[in-house]
Design a protein around this motif. Sequence first.
Motif, mmCIF file in Angstrom:
data_model
loop_
_atom_site.group_PDB
_atom_site.id
_atom_site.type_symbol
_atom_site.label_atom_id
_atom_site.label_comp_id
_atom_site.label_asym_id
_atom_site.label_seq_id
_atom_site.Cartn_x
_atom_site.Cartn_y
_atom_site.Cartn_z
ATOM 1 N N LEU A 80 0.827 -1.205 0.000
ATOM 2 C CA LEU A 80 0.000 0.000 0.000
ATOM 3 C C LEU A 80 0.866 1.261 0.000
ATOM 4 O O LEU A 80 0.653 2.182 -0.803
ATOM 5 C CB LEU A 80 -0.912 -0.014 1.223
ATOM 6 N N ILE A 81 1.838 1.308 0.899
ATOM 7 C CA ILE A 81 2.677 2.508 1.036
ATOM 8 C C ILE A 81 3.494 2.753 -0.228
ATOM 9 O O ILE A 81 3.549 3.877 -0.738
ATOM 10 C CB ILE A 81 3.594 2.364 2.267
ATOM 11 N N THR A 83 2.956 1.669 -3.308
ATOM 12 C CA THR A 83 2.113 1.968 -4.462
ATOM 13 C C THR A 83 1.615 3.412 -4.431
ATOM 14 O O THR A 83 1.688 4.140 -5.435
ATOM 15 C CB THR A 83 0.914 1.012 -4.513
ATOM 16 N N VAL A 84 1.110 3.850 -3.288
ATOM 17 C CA VAL A 84 0.590 5.222 -3.176
ATOM 18 C C VAL A 84 1.729 6.232 -3.340
ATOM 19 O O VAL A 84 1.591 7.224 -4.068
ATOM 20 C CB VAL A 84 -0.120 5.418 -1.818
ATOM 21 N N ALA A 85 2.851 5.992 -2.677
ATOM 22 C CA ALA A 85 3.984 6.920 -2.775
ATOM 23 C C ALA A 85 4.505 7.003 -4.203
ATOM 24 O O ALA A 85 4.823 8.096 -4.689
ATOM 25 C CB ALA A 85 5.090 6.487 -1.824
ATOM 26 N N THR A 86 4.590 5.871 -4.878
ATOM 27 C CA THR A 86 5.064 5.865 -6.259
ATOM 28 C C THR A 86 4.113 6.608 -7.180
ATOM 29 O O THR A 86 4.531 7.411 -8.024
ATOM 30 C CB THR A 86 5.243 4.416 -6.747
ATOM 31 N N THR A 87 2.823 6.349 -7.034
ATOM 32 C CA THR A 87 1.826 6.999 -7.890
ATOM 33 C C THR A 87 1.874 8.517 -7.744
ATOM 34 O O THR A 87 1.904 9.258 -8.739
ATOM 35 C CB THR A 87 0.416 6.495 -7.542
ATOM 36 N N ILE A 88 1.902 8.999 -6.506
ATOM 37 C CA ILE A 88 1.908 10.448 -6.277
ATOM 38 C C ILE A 88 3.232 11.059 -6.731
ATOM 39 O O ILE A 88 3.251 12.129 -7.363
ATOM 40 C CB ILE A 88 1.651 10.748 -4.789
ATOM 41 N N ARG A 143 0.705 5.282 8.341
ATOM 42 C CA ARG A 143 1.191 5.010 6.989
ATOM 43 C C ARG A 143 1.407 6.310 6.220
ATOM 44 O O ARG A 143 2.276 6.381 5.338
ATOM 45 C CB ARG A 143 0.193 4.126 6.244
ATOM 46 N N ILE A 144 0.617 7.323 6.539
ATOM 47 C CA ILE A 144 0.740 8.600 5.834
ATOM 48 C C ILE A 144 2.132 9.190 6.023
ATOM 49 O O ILE A 144 2.696 9.804 5.106
ATOM 50 C CB ILE A 144 -0.347 9.587 6.324
ATOM 51 N N ILE A 147 4.400 7.491 3.593
ATOM 52 C CA ILE A 147 4.063 7.886 2.224
ATOM 53 C C ILE A 147 4.621 9.269 1.909
ATOM 54 O O ILE A 147 5.249 9.495 0.864
ATOM 55 C CB ILE A 147 2.536 7.853 2.022
ATOM 56 N N ILE A 151 7.605 10.145 -0.749
ATOM 57 C CA ILE A 151 7.361 11.108 -1.828
ATOM 58 C C ILE A 151 8.437 12.191 -1.823
ATOM 59 O O ILE A 151 8.995 12.537 -2.870
ATOM 60 C CB ILE A 151 5.958 11.732 -1.685
#
Length: 281
Positions: A80-81, A83-88, A143-144, A147, A151
């Motif tokens: 989760l971490i 994937t979200v960090a990579t996308t942003i 988790r934020i 992330i 980023i």
Amino acid sequence: MKKSIQSKSKMKHVIRYIVVSILLIWSLFPVYWMLNNSFKNRIEQFSDTPTFYPNQVTLENYMTLFLELGFHKALLNSLLIATVATTIAVFIGALAAYSLSRYRFIGRKGLLVWILLTRIFPPVTFVIPLYEMMGNAGLLNTRIALILAYIAFNLPFAIWLLIGFFNEVPFELEESAMIDGASPFQTFRKVVLPLIIPGIGATAIFTFITAWNEFLYAMIFIQSPELSTVPVALSGLITEYLVLWGPMSAGGILSAIPIVLLVYLMQDTFIKGLTLGAVKG
């Protein structure tokens, strides 16, 4: 004369294959040994005579990892971490890289140097300021926090990598689209972005691997075992008096599977991204 040249050529090929084979064995043998060790029981792991394959295949290490140690939670957290960090990071990096590639403004070179400097410093130099910022914002042990940290660390890399890809796209294509009535954002989204998909894929893979394997921030920002990532969970298998070699080997194999699958599924895009701009017509 021809036979002599052919024999020399064959000898070069043989030497090349031998060198490549040695390098492959050197690189892949630790992975094989970890896989081999993950299917051995504890008695065979500590045997005086090492075995290159399990005499009796067992899944107890994997069962211990999931049923007793809850390793699946760490896998889900890391997935989760990362994937979200990579996308942003890739999304913001693409917008920033496009603007820095196409527009000329006062302070542009200084901004590029500043972005590069933030990537040159090792991650440990940012631990204290980021820790204080996350603490003041009440984001520690979430988790934020990870992330946002990933980023911040990966964004400069994404920007610098994507700038090179944007520079390879001829500006005439954008001018043609604007003449046809497309807005700057439509030109970016419908003309430029599809042309650098391989570059975005390569950037995303590098960014995802960095976030997936990161250990320092995950260890400092997260205190709850329920929120631990894969590297932190694996480090917990090493205690002062005991090292769980079997579960650790199983965890190492499982942690490598998502990366291998990602690179395998995106290998065409990855290779095109690495070679984009290498050959010019």
